[in-house]
Design an enzyme around this catalytic site. Structure first.
Site, PDB file in Angstrom:
ATOM      1  CG  ASP A  67      54.942  29.252   4.089  1.00  0.00           C
ATOM      2  OD1 ASP A  67      54.364  29.685   2.969  1.00  0.00           O
ATOM      3  OD2 ASP A  67      54.643  29.943   5.095  1.00  0.00           O
ATOM      4  CG  ASN A 137      51.957  29.716  16.111  1.00  0.00           C
ATOM      5  OD1 ASN A 137      51.753  30.595  15.347  1.00  0.00           O
ATOM      6  ND2 ASN A 137      52.358  28.722  15.895  1.00  0.00           N
ATOM      7  CG  HIS A 139      52.964  30.837  12.029  1.00  0.00           C
ATOM      8  ND1 HIS A 139      52.494  29.474  12.093  1.00  0.00           N
ATOM      9  CD2 HIS A 139      52.134  31.433  11.202  1.00  0.00           C
ATOM     10  CE1 HIS A 139      51.619  29.249  11.410  1.00  0.00           C
ATOM     11  NE2 HIS A 139      51.395  30.648  10.934  1.00  0.00           N
ATOM     12  CD  GLU A 144      54.555  26.872  13.444  1.00  0.00           C
ATOM     13  OE1 GLU A 144      53.998  27.753  13.892  1.00  0.00           O
ATOM     14  OE2 GLU A 144      53.843  25.809  12.812  1.00  0.00           O
TER      15      GLU A 144
HETATM   16  P1  PGA Z   1      45.462  32.892   7.396  1.00  0.00           P
HETATM   17  O1  PGA Z   1      47.006  32.101   7.572  1.00  0.00           O
HETATM   18  O2  PGA Z   1      45.657  33.994   6.506  1.00  0.00           O
HETATM   19  O3  PGA Z   1      45.005  31.673   6.708  1.00  0.00           O
HETATM   20  O4  PGA Z   1      44.851  33.130   8.812  1.00  0.00           O
HETATM   21  C1  PGA Z   1      47.993  33.146   7.965  1.00  0.00           C
HETATM   22  C2  PGA Z   1      49.306  32.391   8.676  1.00  0.00           C
HETATM   23  O5  PGA Z   1      49.199  31.171   9.194  1.00  0.00           O
HETATM   24  O6  PGA Z   1      50.390  32.841   8.443  1.00  0.00           O
END
Ligand code: PGA
Length: 264
Positions: A67, A137, A139, A144
């Site tokens: 992404d 959450n 994702h 999302e």
């Molecule tokens: P993070 O992000 O490794 O910074 O916790 C993970 C994500 O949101 O996919």
């Protein structure tokens, strides 16, 4: 599904890098799906270390990132292009022609762009190994909650929770992005092998729901239960709400004994 429990993020980074390195050694022209975020920093550090020691060659590897924020040019210090360059690509020998990261600067005709990203994945023969983080959450990528399980690469509006989590990385007063281009859950599920990493207490509820909860679009990562070859690598804090930790330890012991290939 294999659940590997490790003590902390240092061990997570080392173990994930080992699995990726062994996939590259088995198939030097690997199509590798990559992720960004704090959890991934240790993985890239270890991969760069293996490359610098001379034991890992990325020259034939093709990469596809999950992404990118909409509206951020590649040079923006908070863009995922920048993250990937700083943490990985500047230090290894992936051919720049083989690097694919969604373009955050496209305007309009998003569907056409996203279709072309999917076409590039297909042209590379599909993703062999996809690396994933997980949001609080649940994702994966920027899929999302309520993302369709069959979703493809597309423009996605970020949830309030994700925007709050991201705002700390942006300067005070600087607006954090509200949208992203992300691979879909359906895209991710087509990877031949999936590796999801999670560290820290804040991820524990999402991890438990993904592994032990029902498959639901309310928790995107729960869709991984539909995939035949998923490995979760999680630290003690992120594993704290799992009810079957003892079982996962026993499975891991037997896997090491009977099919050690899965762990090397
Ligand atoms: P993070 O992000 O490794 O910074 O916790 C993970 C994500 O949101 O996919």
């Amino acid at each position: 599904m294999l659940v590997i429990l490790r003590r902390d993020d240092e061990e997570i980074g080392r173990q994930a890098a080992q699995l990726i390195a062994s996939a590259v050694r088995k198939k030097p022209a690997l199509a590798l799906g990559l992720a960004t975020g704090g959890t991934m920093v240790g993985v890239y550090k270890h991969l760069v270390g293996l490359h610098k020691q001379g034991s890992l060659d990325f020259s034939r590897v093709t990469t596809f990132n999950l992404d990118e924020y909409l509206g951020l040019p590649a040079a923006h210090p908070r863009s995922f292009h920048h993250f990937m360059r700083e943490n990985f690509f500047a230090h290894v020998n992936v051919d720049s022609r083989n690097i694919h990261i969604p373009d955050g600067t496209i305007h309009g005709n998003y569907d056409q762009y996203c279709t072309s990203y999917e076409a590039a994945i297909r042209k590379a023969g599909g993703i062999d190994l996809q690396l994933l983080g997980i949001g609080r959450n649940g994702h994966i990528g920027f899929n999302e909650p309520t993302s369709s399980i069959g979703s493809r690469t597309r423009l996605k509006v970020l949830s309030r929770e994700t925007m709050d989590d991201n705002s700390k990385f942006f300067a005070p007063g600087e607006e954090s992005p509200r949208c992203a281009i992300t691979m879909g859950i359906g895209t991710i599920l087509e990877a031949r092998k999936i590796l999801l990493l999670a560290t820290g207490e804040a991820k524990s509820a999402a991890v438990a729901k993904s592994i032990e909860g029902p498959i639901t679009s309310a928790v995107s990562a729960s869709a991984l239960q539909l995939h035949a070859d998923v490995t979760f690598i999680i630290d003690d804090a992120a594993a704290s709400q799992l009810s079957q930790r003892d079982y996962y330890h026993r499975v891991l012991e037997m896997t090491a004994l009977l099919t050690p290939d899965r762990l090397s």
